[in-house]
Design an enzyme around this catalytic site. Structure first.
Site, PDB file in Angstrom:
ATOM      1  N   ASP A 343      -0.837  -1.263  -1.319  1.00 12.48           N
ATOM      2  CA  ASP A 343      -0.171  -0.384  -0.375  1.00 12.48           C
ATOM      3  C   ASP A 343       0.826   0.516  -1.108  1.00 12.48           C
ATOM      4  OD1 ASP A 343       0.655   0.298   2.467  1.00 12.48           O
ATOM      5  OD2 ASP A 343       2.559  -0.494   1.695  1.00 12.48           O
ATOM      6  N   GLU A 379      -3.855   2.647  -2.710  1.00  7.67           N
ATOM      7  CA  GLU A 379      -3.509   3.673  -1.735  1.00  7.67           C
ATOM      8  C   GLU A 379      -2.678   4.676  -2.536  1.00  7.67           C
ATOM      9  OE1 GLU A 379      -1.624   4.059   2.730  1.00  7.67           O
ATOM     10  OE2 GLU A 379      -0.598   2.764   1.297  1.00  7.67           O
TER      11      GLU A 379
END
Length: 736
Positions: A343, A379
């Site tokens: 993330d 990401e």
């Protein structure tokens, strides 16, 4: 309780069958107490006196799995200098492998008086704090083998442990929403049916519910609020929180592996649940604030925030990097997971200020013999300056391709200027990845993800509807690139419903026919809706849970069929980029890819900007794969033509009269018009309906099936016997 010096390695609590070794890093601490709790909450403290290289450690006999513990760390409390030690606050071990309970919000968990940010609060937090737990590290893996599916053959399914299983009627209520539910045959059979090779679980590291959300009757449903990087989330356990969650998680992984499905974890190493300077003191802030967090160098009361959550981990500190790497290795070696999706991964590359692809974190991953061998998905952005880094991660990494998502959405909602980029995204985004030596599999393709509209909502809403989140609909993305086909939300209009269903098929087909690695959001194949909420992070309820009683079964079957087409034909999952050069064949030399205009002629450079922009065809040469299979043989496949029409009108496509195929069979028609169509001859014109996609394969005459009946076998044997009799020799009379 006998305490011995123990060992500074490994960090955390390690049970060896007789007792447990405890080790905690803190460079700034002056004194450390290890605190044990019984079932009634009574506390026993043991002072750690042995310190090696800033690691405080001890070994205590007879401390067994299931024991609750925490730390109290003594040192200066001086927010202005970045030091926030407060022994009144019970702290979770950053290396805890299990956690019991949840944070109970109130003054005791804050290191300062709530009305005076620089003050020291002396209230004891033990009764309000979650507790670390000693675990049993032993587990019968039963010969577990990781599937190790190559990227090119992967199909990833992004899922939430609770959201996927909470309303499934085939799963016992007692285990719904847990790791055991993910391992249930009902879920595994569905994943296998639609061809999934890997399930990517949204955060399962122990996380904290925000106080603000709890006050509103909501919760941190998504889980992007980690507090313990080695502990599986305890609320996803059906068997208990005193280490049982670890055993249950391992059982889930074992079951998925037996089905040939990999487990990828969505991990959040960019920040923790302790937030900014006004956040609680739960773990790292009270253990060594300066080491674990990136502080504002002009005012060390404050935190540098590249994540939008209040703090950023200090990846410039070797001990923080060690925590991240130890966590990754633990999940691979002990929990047997197959990869990670990072993330806001750009934050991990900010060793100093800018995002740096040569940062120490990437170097550590590159040389690590364990972590470097699993799937690594970034990401590739954060909210800091220069944070959008799609295409800029090191060669070993794959990336969520945000440009793929945006372009495919634009194309199918009829944006003509998206045509050229659409072609690039469809073929693996070489413009983003080839320069760094990467291949099409570096692109993790997705149309929808947890953050944003579901697929059904993408074709049903043009505006977000997040009122239930309690932020006056200000949260969530405004740029959704969606289309509602004339009505916002639910409708009974059959024409609109038909167009929406077709559009969902268009997106799924495009995703599964694109070069790269497809990722599907859980429930998109089922027709899941969040009723227009494009930011369901706080909705731990029917808004986010899949309604298995309202499944769009035709869409499930369509998804399964497209996944099967992709699996059976390597043309759609190549490991190398197209180059447009001719491929040698017996009949001639045909390029590995040809872009076609509706009139059947090849696209020319000037055509990409000509403005016609909503209809295009592509020929894919099955002999142009240019690689070998696992057995060492050359890979060849059928030839395909894919026709796209994102416009609102029918477009006539003329089939080119060339030597790569005499006739074509329709395999996929998202408009549902050309089912059971006879083979199509070159030169024929075929109307492609509005907002639809066609997949055609070169026609092959069916092979005659052998007759395996007894009669046929006897006849064949008789014929063979006759054929094998030699010609008759002249007759010779025998002597009398």
């Amino acid at each position: 309780m006998q305490a011995w010096p123990g060992s500074a390695y490994p960090l955390g609590a390690t049970f060896d069958g007789n007792g447990t070794n405890f080790a905690l890093f803190s460079e700034g601490a002056e004194r450390v107490e290890l605190c044990f709790f019984d079932d009634d909450g009574a506390e026993t403290r043991v002072e750690l006196v042995d310190v090696d290289a800033f690691v405080w450690h001890t070994y205590i006999s007879n401390i067994e799995p299931g024991q609750r513990y925490g730390y109290r760390v003594y040192g200066p409390y001086d927010p202005g200098s970045g030091r926030r030690f407060n022994p009144n606050k019970l702290l979770i071990d950053p290396y805890a492998k299990a956690v019991e309970g949840q944070t109970v919000w109130g003054q005791p968990v804050f290191g300062y008086d709530l009305d005076q940010p620089d003050s020291l609060n002396a209230e004891d937090s033990a009764s309000h704090a979650a507790k670390s737990v000693v675990i049993n590290p032993f587990f019968d893996w039963g010969g577990d083998r990781q599937p190790k599916t190559p990227y090119a053959e992967s199909f990833i399914y992004e899922a939430h442990v609770k959201g996927l299983t909470m309303r499934h009627p085939g799963i016992p209520e007692s285990i719904r929403g847990t790791y055991s539910a993910i391992a249930h045959p009902a879920i595994i059979e569905h994943l296998k049916k639609i061809g999934v090779t890997a399930i990517e679980l949204m955060p399962v590291h122990q996380f904290v519910n925000d106080a603000r959300l709890e006050e509103q009757g909501l919760s941190n449903y998504w889980g992007y609020n980690t507090i313990a990087f080695l502990a599986p989330q305890n609320t996803y356990s059906s068997t208990g929180q005193l280490g049982q969650q670890v055993q249950e998680f391992k059982g889930m992984v074992r079951a998925l592996h037996q089905a040939g499905i990999e487990v990828i974890l969505d991990v959040v190493y960019n920040h923790t649940a302790e937030g900014n300077q006004l956040g609680p003191t739960l773990s790292m802030r009270g253990i060594d604030n300066e080491a674990y967090y990136r502080l504002d160098q002009n005012d060390k009361r404050s935190y540098t925030d590249y994540t939008g959550t209040g703090n950023s981990l200090n990846v410039g500190n070797p001990h923080t990097l060690q925590l991240i790497m130890d966590s990754l290795r633990y999940w691979v070696l002990e929990m047997h997971v197959d990869g990670f999706r990072f993330d806001l991964a750009a934050t991990l590359a900010r060793e100093f200020y800018d995002v740096d692809r040569l940062a120490a974190f990437f170097e550590l991953v590159q040389q690590d013999p364990v972590v470097s061998q699993v799937k690594l998905i970034a990401e590739p952005w954060d909210v800091g300056p220069g944070g959008y880094q799609v295409g800029n991660f090191p060669p070993q990494w794959t990336e969520w391709n945000g440009q793929y998502r945006d372009t495919v959405r634009d194309y199918w909602r009829g944006e003509p200027q998206a045509l050229g980029e659409f072609a690039s995204r469809l073929t693996g985004s070489s413009d983003l990845y080839e320069h760094s030596g990467r291949r099409p599999v570096a692109s993790i393709n997705f149309v929808t993800a947890h953050d944003g509209f579901t697929l059904r909502d993408l074709v049903s809403y043009e505006q977000k509807h997040n009122e239930a989140n309690g932020e006056d609909n200000h949260d969530g993305a405004n740029d959704n690139r969606s289309r509602n086909f004339g009505v916002e939300g639910p409708t009974d209009d059959p024409d609109i419903l038909t167009r929406r269903a077709r559009q969902q098929r268009n997106f799924i087909a495009t995703l599964l026919l694109s070069q790269g690695v497809p990722m599907l959001l859980h429930g998109d194949e089922l027709g899941r809706t969040q009723r227009g909420n494009n930011n369901g992070y706080a909705q731990d309820n029917d808004t986010s849970w899949i309604d298995w009683d309202a499944v769009d079964q035709p869409l499930v079957e369509f998804t399964a069929a497209l996944a099967r087409l992709r699996r059976e034909h390597p043309t759609f999952r190549r490991s190398r980029f197209f180059n447009g050069r001719p491929v040698r064949r017996e009949e001639g030399r045909v390029p590995d890819i040809v872009w076609l205009k509706p009139d059947g002629t090849q696209m020319q450079p000037e055509d990409w900007d000509s403005g016609f922009g909503r209809a295009i065809g592509v020929f894919l040469n099955g002999n142009g794969i240019r690689e070998r299979d696992r057995r060492g043989g050359d890979i060849t496949d059928d030839h395909f033509i894919v026709l796209f029409n994102s416009g609102d009108d029918v477009v006539d496509f003329t089939f080119p009269d060339v030597d790569f195929s005499p006739r074509w069979d329709v395999l996929v028609d998202t408009a549902g018009v050309y089912a059971n169509t006879p083979p199509i001859e070159p030169g024929r014109t075929l109307p492609v309906h509005a907002s639809s996609l066609l997949v055609l394969c070169e026609h092959r005459e069916p092979e005659l099936e052998a007759d395996h009946s007894v009669a046929a076998s006897l006849a064949a044997a008789h014929t063979t016997a006759i054929d094998e009799v030699p010609a008759a020799a002249p007759r010779t009379e025998l002597p009398r």
